[in-house]
Design a protein around this motif. Structure first.
Motif, PDB file in Angstrom:
ATOM      1  N   GLU A  97       0.834  -1.201   0.000  1.00  0.00           N
ATOM      2  CA  GLU A  97       0.000   0.000   0.000  1.00  0.00           C
ATOM      3  C   GLU A  97       0.874   1.258   0.000  1.00  0.00           C
ATOM      4  O   GLU A  97       1.302   1.745   1.043  1.00  0.00           O
ATOM      5  CB  GLU A  97      -0.929   0.007   1.216  1.00  0.00           C
ATOM      6  CG  GLU A  97      -1.992   1.082   1.140  1.00  0.00           C
ATOM      7  CD  GLU A  97      -3.040   0.941   2.227  1.00  0.00           C
ATOM      8  OE1 GLU A  97      -4.123   1.506   2.069  1.00  0.00           O
ATOM      9  OE2 GLU A  97      -2.761   0.262   3.236  1.00  0.00           O
TER      10      GLU A  97
ATOM     11  N   ARG B 118      -2.431   3.273  -4.464  1.00  0.00           N
ATOM     12  CA  ARG B 118      -3.689   3.975  -4.250  1.00  0.00           C
ATOM     13  C   ARG B 118      -4.087   4.813  -5.457  1.00  0.00           C
ATOM     14  O   ARG B 118      -5.268   4.941  -5.774  1.00  0.00           O
ATOM     15  CB  ARG B 118      -3.578   4.863  -3.006  1.00  0.00           C
ATOM     16  CG  ARG B 118      -3.490   4.076  -1.702  1.00  0.00           C
ATOM     17  CD  ARG B 118      -3.608   4.997  -0.494  1.00  0.00           C
ATOM     18  NE  ARG B 118      -2.475   5.905  -0.398  1.00  0.00           N
ATOM     19  CZ  ARG B 118      -1.361   5.639   0.263  1.00  0.00           C
ATOM     20  NH1 ARG B 118      -1.226   4.480   0.872  1.00  0.00           N
ATOM     21  NH2 ARG B 118      -0.383   6.518   0.324  1.00  0.00           N
TER      22      ARG B 118
ATOM     23  N   TYR C 256      -9.108  -2.560  -5.391  1.00  0.00           N
ATOM     24  CA  TYR C 256      -8.321  -2.424  -4.171  1.00  0.00           C
ATOM     25  C   TYR C 256      -8.800  -3.416  -3.109  1.00  0.00           C
ATOM     26  O   TYR C 256      -8.006  -4.106  -2.467  1.00  0.00           O
ATOM     27  CB  TYR C 256      -8.441  -0.990  -3.667  1.00  0.00           C
ATOM     28  CG  TYR C 256      -7.614  -0.663  -2.458  1.00  0.00           C
ATOM     29  CD1 TYR C 256      -6.297  -0.244  -2.587  1.00  0.00           C
ATOM     30  CD2 TYR C 256      -8.143  -0.763  -1.175  1.00  0.00           C
ATOM     31  CE1 TYR C 256      -5.529   0.071  -1.479  1.00  0.00           C
ATOM     32  CE2 TYR C 256      -7.388  -0.453  -0.061  1.00  0.00           C
ATOM     33  CZ  TYR C 256      -6.077  -0.035  -0.217  1.00  0.00           C
ATOM     34  OH  TYR C 256      -5.329   0.265   0.883  1.00  0.00           O
TER      35      TYR C 256
ATOM     36  N   TRP D 233      -3.572  -5.748   2.504  1.00  0.00           N
ATOM     37  CA  TRP D 233      -2.457  -5.208   1.743  1.00  0.00           C
ATOM     38  C   TRP D 233      -1.209  -5.209   2.629  1.00  0.00           C
ATOM     39  O   TRP D 233      -1.299  -5.088   3.854  1.00  0.00           O
ATOM     40  CB  TRP D 233      -2.751  -3.771   1.317  1.00  0.00           C
ATOM     41  CG  TRP D 233      -3.597  -3.670   0.084  1.00  0.00           C
ATOM     42  CD1 TRP D 233      -4.927  -3.950  -0.031  1.00  0.00           C
ATOM     43  CD2 TRP D 233      -3.157  -3.235  -1.209  1.00  0.00           C
ATOM     44  NE1 TRP D 233      -5.354  -3.724  -1.313  1.00  0.00           N
ATOM     45  CE2 TRP D 233      -4.285  -3.275  -2.065  1.00  0.00           C
ATOM     46  CE3 TRP D 233      -1.940  -2.812  -1.720  1.00  0.00           C
ATOM     47  CZ2 TRP D 233      -4.225  -2.919  -3.405  1.00  0.00           C
ATOM     48  CZ3 TRP D 233      -1.870  -2.444  -3.056  1.00  0.00           C
ATOM     49  CH2 TRP D 233      -3.004  -2.509  -3.887  1.00  0.00           C
TER      50      TRP D 233
END
Length: 283
Positions: free
Chosen positions: A223, A228, A236, A248
């Motif tokens: 992450e 992102r 996600y 993650w």
């Protein structure tokens, strides 16, 4: 009765203890790198910043490089000095061999020696302006920065560390999916480039031992701002669900393994790849 219980009953705790003497305890994380100097490329943010801070927390002085984000590098340096360790910031352009050689020279001059060189820096083709580049330009950037830059930086590091009486360690950054593949144009390019880093590192490890160790980190879904900014919310969430550990990874997860590979605890490891990915890829 479990298999372990059967083994214990059959062998006896005393016999096991006599045949397999106790291993000396590993130093606490706060002292794993005490007295060492670690150089981390691409330390302005994300995984590089986490590695730099974790190295300082483990007792190392830290050299850190940046390409464009000088403010981010200074913030990382501040975090390092807040832990009571020394930090030096270097500008590095991995596309220029002269820049790589200058960082090696300046880091050695500033600290007196470099014990661990971590090649974390890489090109961003997933977010911002990089995401808008045509595919040919993306590939060229990855080949120049991630592959060629890592090779040149590794050569510079091997020469520097090999010239020191105490030797040292190099850690390069690959990608977990190079061993399984992933559908898509960007993954194709990453697999080619990061697979090259992995293969190169194995050959380098055979070339520069025993004074210099070379190992590879292969992160998976970590992450970061890249992740992102390049993924929609549904995808996600699906990534976390598909991971055996159901989350993650974080930059700190990668940093913890980097500290281990840099430390004396990994003194008998070279030419190895550690997959930091929550079990998504199990080679």
């Amino acid at each position: 009765m479990t298999n372990l219980e059967r083994i214990r009953k059959g062998l006896g705790a005393g016999l096991v203890a006599r045949r397999f003497p106790a291993v000396p305890p590993i130093a606490s994380q706060s002292a794993q790198l005490a007295g060492l100097t670690v150089l981390v490329t691409g330390a302005s943010s994300g995984i590089g910043r986490a590695i730099a801070v974790a190295s300082a927390r483990a007792g190392a002085d830290v050299g850190l490089s940046y390409s464009a984000n000088k403010d981010g590098a200074q913030e990382t340096a501040t975090a390092v000095t807040a832990l009571g360790r020394r930090a030096e910031v270097f500008r590095l352009d991995l596309a220029e061999r002269s820049s790589i050689d200058a960082v090696a020279r300046d880091a050695a001059k500033s600290f007196g020696r470099v014990d661990v060189w971590i090649n974390n820096a890489g090109a961003d083709i997933l977010t911002g302006a990089g995401a808008k580049l045509p595919r040919e330009a993306k590939l060229e950037r990855l080949l120049t920065v991630d592959l060629q830059g890592t090779i040149f930086a590794s050569w510079a590091a091997a020469e520097l560390l090999g010239s020191q009486q105490t030797g040292g360690a190099i850690i390069n950054m690959s990608w977990d999916h190079v061993v399984t593949g992933m559908e898509g144009r960007n993954p194709q390019m990453f697999a080619a480039v990061k697979g090259g880093v992995l293969a190169f590192s194995k050959s380098l490890a055979r070339s520069v031992g025993p004074k210099v160790r070379v190992n590879v980190l292969a992160p998976g879904w970590i992450e970061t701002a890249f992740a992102r900014g390049a993924m929609d919310p549904a995808r996600y969430k699906a990534v976390a669900e598909s991971t055996p550990l159901k989350r993650w990874g974080t930059p700190e997860d990668v940093a913890g393994v980097a500290v281990f590979l840099a430390s004396p605890a990994a003194a008998f490891l070279t030419g190895q790849t550690i997959f930091v990915n929550g079990g998504v890829v199990m080679p």
